[in-house]
Scaffold this motif. Structure first.
Motif, PDB file in Angstrom:
ATOM      1  N   LEU A 116      -3.435   4.071   3.874  1.00  0.00           N
ATOM      2  CA  LEU A 116      -2.667   5.026   3.083  1.00  0.00           C
ATOM      3  C   LEU A 116      -1.449   5.535   3.847  1.00  0.00           C
ATOM      4  O   LEU A 116      -0.399   5.785   3.264  1.00  0.00           O
ATOM      5  CB  LEU A 116      -3.538   6.215   2.684  1.00  0.00           C
ATOM      6  CG  LEU A 116      -4.722   5.894   1.785  1.00  0.00           C
ATOM      7  CD1 LEU A 116      -5.556   7.145   1.547  1.00  0.00           C
ATOM      8  CD2 LEU A 116      -4.250   5.293   0.473  1.00  0.00           C
ATOM      9  N   SER A 117      -1.606   5.699   5.163  1.00  0.00           N
ATOM     10  CA  SER A 117      -0.528   6.272   5.956  1.00  0.00           C
ATOM     11  C   SER A 117      -0.768   5.956   7.431  1.00  0.00           C
ATOM     12  O   SER A 117      -1.899   5.703   7.833  1.00  0.00           O
ATOM     13  CB  SER A 117      -0.501   7.791   5.756  1.00  0.00           C
ATOM     14  OG  SER A 117       0.462   8.397   6.573  1.00  0.00           O
ATOM     15  N   TYR A 118       0.282   5.967   8.208  1.00  0.00           N
ATOM     16  CA  TYR A 118       0.177   5.853   9.654  1.00  0.00           C
ATOM     17  C   TYR A 118       1.465   6.371  10.260  1.00  0.00           C
ATOM     18  O   TYR A 118       2.472   6.511   9.587  1.00  0.00           O
ATOM     19  CB  TYR A 118      -0.106   4.407  10.097  1.00  0.00           C
ATOM     20  CG  TYR A 118       1.085   3.480   9.980  1.00  0.00           C
ATOM     21  CD1 TYR A 118       1.913   3.252  11.069  1.00  0.00           C
ATOM     22  CD2 TYR A 118       1.387   2.852   8.773  1.00  0.00           C
ATOM     23  CE1 TYR A 118       3.013   2.409  10.962  1.00  0.00           C
ATOM     24  CE2 TYR A 118       2.468   2.012   8.661  1.00  0.00           C
ATOM     25  CZ  TYR A 118       3.281   1.796   9.753  1.00  0.00           C
ATOM     26  OH  TYR A 118       4.364   0.972   9.643  1.00  0.00           O
ATOM     27  N   GLY A 133      -4.575  -2.227  13.547  1.00  0.00           N
ATOM     28  CA  GLY A 133      -3.938  -3.371  12.906  1.00  0.00           C
ATOM     29  C   GLY A 133      -4.482  -3.692  11.535  1.00  0.00           C
ATOM     30  O   GLY A 133      -4.142  -4.708  10.941  1.00  0.00           O
ATOM     31  N   LEU A 134      -5.331  -2.848  10.998  1.00  0.00           N
ATOM     32  CA  LEU A 134      -5.977  -3.120   9.712  1.00  0.00           C
ATOM     33  C   LEU A 134      -5.149  -2.557   8.563  1.00  0.00           C
ATOM     34  O   LEU A 134      -4.912  -1.358   8.482  1.00  0.00           O
ATOM     35  CB  LEU A 134      -7.373  -2.505   9.679  1.00  0.00           C
ATOM     36  CG  LEU A 134      -8.176  -2.775   8.421  1.00  0.00           C
ATOM     37  CD1 LEU A 134      -8.620  -4.235   8.389  1.00  0.00           C
ATOM     38  CD2 LEU A 134      -9.382  -1.862   8.355  1.00  0.00           C
ATOM     39  N   ALA A 135      -4.714  -3.437   7.660  1.00  0.00           N
ATOM     40  CA  ALA A 135      -3.972  -2.999   6.482  1.00  0.00           C
ATOM     41  C   ALA A 135      -4.892  -2.904   5.259  1.00  0.00           C
ATOM     42  O   ALA A 135      -4.680  -2.083   4.378  1.00  0.00           O
ATOM     43  CB  ALA A 135      -2.829  -3.967   6.194  1.00  0.00           C
ATOM     44  N   ARG A 136      -5.936  -3.762   5.227  1.00  0.00           N
ATOM     45  CA  ARG A 136      -6.835  -3.785   4.071  1.00  0.00           C
ATOM     46  C   ARG A 136      -8.144  -4.456   4.481  1.00  0.00           C
ATOM     47  O   ARG A 136      -8.160  -5.313   5.368  1.00  0.00           O
ATOM     48  CB  ARG A 136      -6.185  -4.571   2.934  1.00  0.00           C
ATOM     49  CG  ARG A 136      -7.000  -4.640   1.676  1.00  0.00           C
ATOM     50  CD  ARG A 136      -6.256  -5.379   0.582  1.00  0.00           C
ATOM     51  NE  ARG A 136      -7.122  -5.489  -0.575  1.00  0.00           N
ATOM     52  CZ  ARG A 136      -6.936  -6.337  -1.554  1.00  0.00           C
ATOM     53  NH1 ARG A 136      -5.892  -7.146  -1.531  1.00  0.00           N
ATOM     54  NH2 ARG A 136      -7.768  -6.375  -2.562  1.00  0.00           N
ATOM     55  N   SER A 137      -9.236  -4.090   3.820  1.00  0.00           N
ATOM     56  CA  SER A 137     -10.505  -4.787   4.007  1.00  0.00           C
ATOM     57  C   SER A 137     -11.288  -4.764   2.701  1.00  0.00           C
ATOM     58  O   SER A 137     -11.094  -3.882   1.858  1.00  0.00           O
ATOM     59  CB  SER A 137     -11.341  -4.170   5.134  1.00  0.00           C
ATOM     60  OG  SER A 137     -11.818  -2.901   4.750  1.00  0.00           O
ATOM     61  N   ARG A 138     -12.157  -5.768   2.547  1.00  0.00           N
ATOM     62  CA  ARG A 138     -12.982  -5.882   1.335  1.00  0.00           C
ATOM     63  C   ARG A 138     -14.308  -6.518   1.733  1.00  0.00           C
ATOM     64  O   ARG A 138     -14.328  -7.580   2.359  1.00  0.00           O
ATOM     65  CB  ARG A 138     -12.284  -6.774   0.317  1.00  0.00           C
ATOM     66  CG  ARG A 138     -13.008  -6.934  -0.990  1.00  0.00           C
ATOM     67  CD  ARG A 138     -12.186  -7.841  -1.929  1.00  0.00           C
ATOM     68  NE  ARG A 138     -12.587  -7.736  -3.295  1.00  0.00           N
ATOM     69  CZ  ARG A 138     -13.611  -8.394  -3.831  1.00  0.00           C
ATOM     70  NH1 ARG A 138     -14.317  -9.215  -3.093  1.00  0.00           N
ATOM     71  NH2 ARG A 138     -13.912  -8.234  -5.099  1.00  0.00           N
ATOM     72  N   VAL A 139     -15.416  -5.852   1.396  1.00  0.00           N
ATOM     73  CA  VAL A 139     -16.750  -6.368   1.686  1.00  0.00           C
ATOM     74  C   VAL A 139     -17.542  -6.387   0.385  1.00  0.00           C
ATOM     75  O   VAL A 139     -17.664  -5.355  -0.283  1.00  0.00           O
ATOM     76  CB  VAL A 139     -17.491  -5.508   2.739  1.00  0.00           C
ATOM     77  CG1 VAL A 139     -18.889  -6.059   2.991  1.00  0.00           C
ATOM     78  CG2 VAL A 139     -16.694  -5.425   4.030  1.00  0.00           C
ATOM     79  N   GLU A 140     -18.062  -7.553   0.026  1.00  0.00           N
ATOM     80  CA  GLU A 140     -18.880  -7.688  -1.179  1.00  0.00           C
ATOM     81  C   GLU A 140     -20.256  -8.187  -0.771  1.00  0.00           C
ATOM     82  O   GLU A 140     -20.391  -9.227  -0.124  1.00  0.00           O
ATOM     83  CB  GLU A 140     -18.252  -8.672  -2.163  1.00  0.00           C
ATOM     84  CG  GLU A 140     -19.016  -8.769  -3.454  1.00  0.00           C
ATOM     85  CD  GLU A 140     -18.311  -9.621  -4.500  1.00  0.00           C
ATOM     86  OE1 GLU A 140     -19.007 -10.166  -5.367  1.00  0.00           O
ATOM     87  OE2 GLU A 140     -17.071  -9.737  -4.438  1.00  0.00           O
ATOM     88  N   SER A 184       0.852  -1.182   0.000  1.00  0.00           N
ATOM     89  CA  SER A 184       0.000   0.000   0.000  1.00  0.00           C
ATOM     90  C   SER A 184       0.892   1.237   0.000  1.00  0.00           C
ATOM     91  O   SER A 184       2.097   1.120   0.169  1.00  0.00           O
ATOM     92  CB  SER A 184      -0.900  -0.013   1.232  1.00  0.00           C
ATOM     93  OG  SER A 184      -0.150   0.347   2.373  1.00  0.00           O
ATOM     94  N   PRO A 185       0.292   2.422  -0.144  1.00  0.00           N
ATOM     95  CA  PRO A 185       1.097   3.641  -0.035  1.00  0.00           C
ATOM     96  C   PRO A 185       1.794   3.766   1.325  1.00  0.00           C
ATOM     97  O   PRO A 185       2.805   4.441   1.432  1.00  0.00           O
ATOM     98  CB  PRO A 185       0.070   4.763  -0.222  1.00  0.00           C
ATOM     99  CG  PRO A 185      -1.003   4.136  -1.065  1.00  0.00           C
ATOM    100  CD  PRO A 185      -1.077   2.705  -0.584  1.00  0.00           C
ATOM    101  N   ALA A 186       1.275   3.086   2.360  1.00  0.00           N
ATOM    102  CA  ALA A 186       1.879   3.161   3.691  1.00  0.00           C
ATOM    103  C   ALA A 186       3.021   2.167   3.866  1.00  0.00           C
ATOM    104  O   ALA A 186       3.723   2.198   4.869  1.00  0.00           O
ATOM    105  CB  ALA A 186       0.820   2.896   4.759  1.00  0.00           C
ATOM    106  N   GLY A 187       3.200   1.265   2.911  1.00  0.00           N
ATOM    107  CA  GLY A 187       4.266   0.269   3.013  1.00  0.00           C
ATOM    108  C   GLY A 187       3.763  -1.121   2.671  1.00  0.00           C
ATOM    109  O   GLY A 187       2.657  -1.309   2.176  1.00  0.00           O
ATOM    110  N   SER A 188       4.588  -2.102   2.953  1.00  0.00           N
ATOM    111  CA  SER A 188       4.265  -3.503   2.692  1.00  0.00           C
ATOM    112  C   SER A 188       4.147  -4.224   4.026  1.00  0.00           C
ATOM    113  O   SER A 188       5.008  -4.064   4.897  1.00  0.00           O
ATOM    114  CB  SER A 188       5.376  -4.121   1.830  1.00  0.00           C
ATOM    115  OG  SER A 188       5.103  -5.461   1.566  1.00  0.00           O
TER     116      SER A 188
END
Length: 121
Positions: free
Chosen positions: A112-114, A78-85, A31-35
């Motif tokens: 995006l950033s932290y 602690g959330l880096a990514r989420s996806r809800v469908e 992500s833009p905030a890192g890996s």
């Protein structure tokens, strides 16, 4: 210490009766905030119910799949990514006019950033 006892997953997934939880292992999220190396958890549920549309009996089926990527490298949540469908479809009995196309909503988020807190001293 309180944050460690806090159930972070419940913040990003709605509690659904009968939802299935699956641990999907680990995955690297860039992500833009890192890996980040993350543990991946998925929740899925299906809800079926009878409905009446203009006097016609039909069945509505709602499905939801939520996936969260969590890491200890991101402070606080602690959330880096989420996806809800979410998908909703309504089917009518045989001999009735055609059913509407399924409606799908997809919501995704990525960090995006932290900023790490400064050590006290």
């Amino acid at each position: 210490e309180e944050l460690e006892d806090f159930d972070v997953e419940s913040l990003f997934t709605r509690p659904v009766s009968g939802a299935t939880r699956s641990d999907l292992g680990t995955e690297r999220v860039s992500s833009p905030a890192g890996s980040f190396l993350c543990s991946v958890v998925e929740y899925s549920s299906t809800d079926k119910r009878k409905v009446t549309l203009g006097g016609v009996e039909a069945e509505r089926v709602d499905t939801e799949t939520s996936r969260v990527w969590l890491t200890k490298d991101v402070p606080f949540w602690g959330l880096a990514r989420s996806r809800v469908e979410r998908t909703s479809r309504t089917s009518v009995g045989a001999g009735s006019p055609g059913a509407a196309a399924p409606k799908t909503t997809l919501t995704e988020s990525i960090i995006l950033s932290y900023r790490r807190p400064r050590p006290r001293g």
